[in-house]
Design a protein around this motif. Structure first.
Motif, PDB file in Angstrom:
ATOM      1  N   ASP A   1      -7.965 -60.514  -8.764  1.00  0.00           N
ATOM      2  CA  ASP A   1      -7.319 -61.314  -9.800  1.00  0.00           C
ATOM      3  C   ASP A   1      -8.309 -62.102 -10.654  1.00  0.00           C
ATOM      4  OD1 ASP A   1      -8.101 -63.358  -8.070  1.00  0.00           O
ATOM      5  OD2 ASP A   1      -6.071 -63.861  -7.459  1.00  0.00           O
ATOM      6  N   GLY A   2      -9.604 -62.028 -10.323  1.00  0.00           N
ATOM      7  CA  GLY A   2     -10.628 -62.718 -11.100  1.00  0.00           C
ATOM      8  C   GLY A   2     -10.762 -64.198 -10.812  1.00  0.00           C
ATOM      9  N   LYS A   3      -9.952 -64.741  -9.905  1.00  0.00           N
ATOM     10  CA  LYS A   3      -9.953 -66.190  -9.676  1.00  0.00           C
ATOM     11  C   LYS A   3     -11.110 -66.685  -8.813  1.00  0.00           C
ATOM     12  CE  LYS A   3      -4.997 -66.788 -10.216  1.00  0.00           C
ATOM     13  NZ  LYS A   3      -3.752 -67.181  -9.565  1.00  0.00           N
ATOM     14  N   ARG A   4     -11.700 -65.838  -8.005  1.00  0.00           N
ATOM     15  CA  ARG A   4     -12.793 -66.216  -7.106  1.00  0.00           C
ATOM     16  C   ARG A   4     -12.367 -67.289  -6.112  1.00  0.00           C
ATOM     17  NH1 ARG A   4     -18.417 -65.873  -8.801  1.00  0.00           N
ATOM     18  NH2 ARG A   4     -18.533 -67.994  -8.061  1.00  0.00           N
ATOM     19  N   ASP A   5     -11.086 -67.349  -5.774  1.00  0.00           N
ATOM     20  CA  ASP A   5     -10.634 -68.354  -4.821  1.00  0.00           C
ATOM     21  C   ASP A   5     -10.229 -67.753  -3.471  1.00  0.00           C
ATOM     22  OD1 ASP A   5      -8.299 -67.091  -5.565  1.00  0.00           O
ATOM     23  OD2 ASP A   5      -7.231 -68.911  -6.125  1.00  0.00           O
ATOM     24  N   VAL A  45     -18.467 -58.069  -5.465  1.00  0.00           N
ATOM     25  CA  VAL A  45     -19.302 -58.937  -6.288  1.00  0.00           C
ATOM     26  C   VAL A  45     -18.382 -59.815  -7.132  1.00  0.00           C
ATOM     27  CG1 VAL A  45     -21.092 -59.019  -8.061  1.00  0.00           C
ATOM     28  CG2 VAL A  45     -21.101 -57.173  -6.369  1.00  0.00           C
ATOM     29  N   ALA A  46     -18.667 -61.109  -7.153  1.00  0.00           N
ATOM     30  CA  ALA A  46     -17.929 -62.053  -8.004  1.00  0.00           C
ATOM     31  C   ALA A  46     -18.942 -62.750  -8.902  1.00  0.00           C
ATOM     32  CB  ALA A  46     -17.172 -63.074  -7.165  1.00  0.00           C
ATOM     33  N   ILE A  47     -18.647 -62.797 -10.182  1.00  0.00           N
ATOM     34  CA  ILE A  47     -19.576 -63.364 -11.156  1.00  0.00           C
ATOM     35  C   ILE A  47     -18.827 -64.375 -12.016  1.00  0.00           C
ATOM     36  CG2 ILE A  47     -21.191 -62.835 -13.032  1.00  0.00           C
ATOM     37  CD1 ILE A  47     -20.851 -59.814 -11.834  1.00  0.00           C
ATOM     38  N   ARG A  48     -19.380 -65.576 -12.102  1.00  0.00           N
ATOM     39  CA  ARG A  48     -18.830 -66.606 -13.002  1.00  0.00           C
ATOM     40  C   ARG A  48     -19.795 -66.758 -14.162  1.00  0.00           C
ATOM     41  NH1 ARG A  48     -15.491 -71.595 -12.735  1.00  0.00           N
ATOM     42  NH2 ARG A  48     -16.202 -72.914 -14.424  1.00  0.00           N
ATOM     43  N   CYS A  49     -19.296 -66.484 -15.349  1.00  0.00           N
ATOM     44  CA  CYS A  49     -20.088 -66.612 -16.574  1.00  0.00           C
ATOM     45  C   CYS A  49     -19.665 -67.900 -17.270  1.00  0.00           C
ATOM     46  CB  CYS A  49     -19.832 -65.407 -17.488  1.00  0.00           C
ATOM     47  SG  CYS A  49     -20.260 -63.826 -16.749  1.00  0.00           S
ATOM     48  N   ASN A  50     -20.428 -68.954 -17.067  1.00  0.00           N
ATOM     49  CA  ASN A  50     -20.123 -70.203 -17.761  1.00  0.00           C
ATOM     50  C   ASN A  50     -20.340 -69.978 -19.250  1.00  0.00           C
ATOM     51  OD1 ASN A  50     -19.401 -71.829 -15.504  1.00  0.00           O
ATOM     52  ND2 ASN A  50     -21.560 -71.827 -14.927  1.00  0.00           N
ATOM     53  N   GLU A  51     -19.409 -70.486 -20.045  1.00  0.00           N
ATOM     54  CA  GLU A  51     -19.447 -70.219 -21.487  1.00  0.00           C
ATOM     55  C   GLU A  51     -18.917 -71.420 -22.266  1.00  0.00           C
ATOM     56  OE1 GLU A  51     -20.421 -69.410 -24.648  1.00  0.00           O
ATOM     57  OE2 GLU A  51     -20.740 -67.559 -23.520  1.00  0.00           O
ATOM     58  N   PRO A  52     -19.815 -72.245 -22.818  1.00  0.00           N
ATOM     59  CA  PRO A  52     -19.370 -73.397 -23.597  1.00  0.00           C
ATOM     60  C   PRO A  52     -18.727 -73.013 -24.927  1.00  0.00           C
ATOM     61  CG  PRO A  52     -21.762 -73.230 -23.638  1.00  0.00           C
ATOM     62  CD  PRO A  52     -21.260 -72.183 -22.679  1.00  0.00           C
ATOM     63  N   THR A 119     -10.765 -59.626 -14.266  1.00  0.00           N
ATOM     64  CA  THR A 119     -11.415 -60.704 -15.009  1.00  0.00           C
ATOM     65  C   THR A 119     -10.412 -61.830 -15.224  1.00  0.00           C
ATOM     66  OG1 THR A 119     -10.862 -59.717 -17.151  1.00  0.00           O
ATOM     67  CG2 THR A 119     -13.015 -59.143 -16.199  1.00  0.00           C
ATOM     68  N   LEU A 120     -10.941 -62.996 -15.461  1.00  0.00           N
ATOM     69  CA  LEU A 120     -10.125 -64.173 -15.733  1.00  0.00           C
ATOM     70  C   LEU A 120     -10.900 -65.039 -16.719  1.00  0.00           C
ATOM     71  CD1 LEU A 120      -7.678 -66.083 -14.860  1.00  0.00           C
ATOM     72  CD2 LEU A 120      -9.384 -67.167 -13.380  1.00  0.00           C
ATOM     73  N   ARG A 121     -10.212 -65.504 -17.741  1.00  0.00           N
ATOM     74  CA  ARG A 121     -10.832 -66.412 -18.714  1.00  0.00           C
ATOM     75  C   ARG A 121     -10.303 -67.810 -18.485  1.00  0.00           C
ATOM     76  NH1 ARG A 121     -10.796 -63.128 -24.476  1.00  0.00           N
ATOM     77  NH2 ARG A 121     -10.685 -61.073 -23.515  1.00  0.00           N
ATOM     78  N   GLY A 122     -11.223 -68.774 -18.438  1.00  0.00           N
ATOM     79  CA  GLY A 122     -10.861 -70.176 -18.317  1.00  0.00           C
ATOM     80  C   GLY A 122     -11.241 -70.919 -19.578  1.00  0.00           C
ATOM     81  N   GLU A 123     -11.199 -72.227 -19.507  1.00  0.00           N
ATOM     82  CA  GLU A 123     -11.501 -73.050 -20.675  1.00  0.00           C
ATOM     83  C   GLU A 123     -12.968 -72.945 -21.085  1.00  0.00           C
ATOM     84  OE1 GLU A 123     -11.554 -77.766 -21.606  1.00  0.00           O
ATOM     85  OE2 GLU A 123      -9.756 -76.978 -20.620  1.00  0.00           O
ATOM     86  N   ASP A 124     -13.866 -72.877 -20.102  1.00  0.00           N
ATOM     87  CA  ASP A 124     -15.301 -72.826 -20.410  1.00  0.00           C
ATOM     88  C   ASP A 124     -16.051 -71.814 -19.533  1.00  0.00           C
ATOM     89  OD1 ASP A 124     -15.073 -74.162 -18.029  1.00  0.00           O
ATOM     90  OD2 ASP A 124     -16.301 -75.887 -18.634  1.00  0.00           O
ATOM     91  N   PHE A 125     -15.373 -70.726 -19.161  1.00  0.00           N
ATOM     92  CA  PHE A 125     -15.981 -69.684 -18.338  1.00  0.00           C
ATOM     93  C   PHE A 125     -15.134 -68.424 -18.394  1.00  0.00           C
ATOM     94  CE2 PHE A 125     -12.759 -71.478 -15.639  1.00  0.00           C
ATOM     95  CZ  PHE A 125     -12.267 -70.397 -14.941  1.00  0.00           C
ATOM     96  N   TRP A 126     -15.730 -67.326 -17.924  1.00  0.00           N
ATOM     97  CA  TRP A 126     -14.969 -66.128 -17.612  1.00  0.00           C
ATOM     98  C   TRP A 126     -15.541 -65.539 -16.332  1.00  0.00           C
ATOM     99  CZ3 TRP A 126     -16.960 -60.969 -18.277  1.00  0.00           C
ATOM    100  CH2 TRP A 126     -18.166 -60.877 -18.952  1.00  0.00           C
ATOM    101  N   ASN A 127     -14.653 -65.026 -15.509  1.00  0.00           N
ATOM    102  CA  ASN A 127     -15.012 -64.478 -14.206  1.00  0.00           C
ATOM    103  C   ASN A 127     -14.829 -62.972 -14.180  1.00  0.00           C
ATOM    104  OD1 ASN A 127     -15.468 -66.988 -13.026  1.00  0.00           O
ATOM    105  ND2 ASN A 127     -13.436 -67.125 -12.124  1.00  0.00           N
ATOM    106  N   VAL A 128     -15.613 -62.341 -13.315  1.00  0.00           N
ATOM    107  CA  VAL A 128     -15.477 -60.908 -13.029  1.00  0.00           C
ATOM    108  C   VAL A 128     -15.492 -60.737 -11.513  1.00  0.00           C
ATOM    109  CG1 VAL A 128     -16.505 -58.627 -13.264  1.00  0.00           C
ATOM    110  CG2 VAL A 128     -16.738 -60.271 -15.115  1.00  0.00           C
TER     111      VAL A 128
END
Length: 183
Positions: A1-5, A45-52, A119-128
């Motif tokens: 689900d891309g949440k990494r939780d 593999v879980a990747i968090r791409c911080n994105e301002p 993948t999941l898009r957040g306010e200041d990141f996207w996850n894979v």
């Protein structure tokens, strides 16, 4: 689900911070955090791409094996320790996948493993999240103490920035620059 939780990510190995491509900017303006784990079925593999600058994400491609690397994306490379062919998976923020099996001669994009990605898009990141079955790489799960060569890379278009867990020199497809994961 891309949440990494998921509970499994709490115990997964966190990789060292990503480095900019050799000769590029001295400091990255957006960090990337990756975790790796495995079981008898797959590599995870879980990747968090911080994105301002989420408004500046560039998503290219709509179907499997489209040119997703032309926009924001992450690359996963996996290779046996003895330098066998390597496997390459790219995922963009819209969860579009490009994949290939590379031999010394060429990258074969007809390799379409039954992998799972989210993948999941957040306010200041996207996850894979990627689950790549061992069978898709013609191998068994690694025994304790076994090593694989690997890399995870990120293309960020907003800056632009190219970064990798194991530093690359001229581009992402550099088997000689793959790092080592010991299981």
């Amino acid at each position: 689900d891309g949440k990494r939780d998921d509970l499994g990510w709490m115990y997964a190995a966190e990789l060292e911070p990503f480095l900019p491509m050799y000769g590029a900017t001295a400091e990255l303006t957006a960090s990337t955090i990756a975790h790796v784990t495995y079981d008898d079925r797959a590599l995870y593999v879980a990747i968090r791409c911080n994105e301002p600058r989420m408004d500046a994400l560039e998503v290219v491609g709509a179907r499997r094996d489209d040119n997703v690397w032309m926009g924001d994306s992450v690359d996963l490379f996996v290779q046996g320790a003895s330098g066998e062919p390597f496997y390459h998976v790219i995922v963009n923020p819209a969860n579009v996948v490009w994949d290939a099996k590379h031999t010394a001669e060429v990258g074969d994009t007809s390799w379409n493993p039954e992998l799972q990605t989210a993948t999941l898009r957040g306010e200041d990141f996207w996850n894979v999240e990627i689950a790549l079955p061992w069978a898709a790489m013609d191998r068994q799960a690694p025994a304790p103490g076994t090593s694989l060569r690997a890399n995870i890379c990120r293309q960020r278009r907003a800056a632009p920035e190219l970064s990798a867990w194991s530093q690359v020199v001229t581009g992402f497809v550099e088997p000689g620059s793959f790092g080592t994961w010991e299981f």
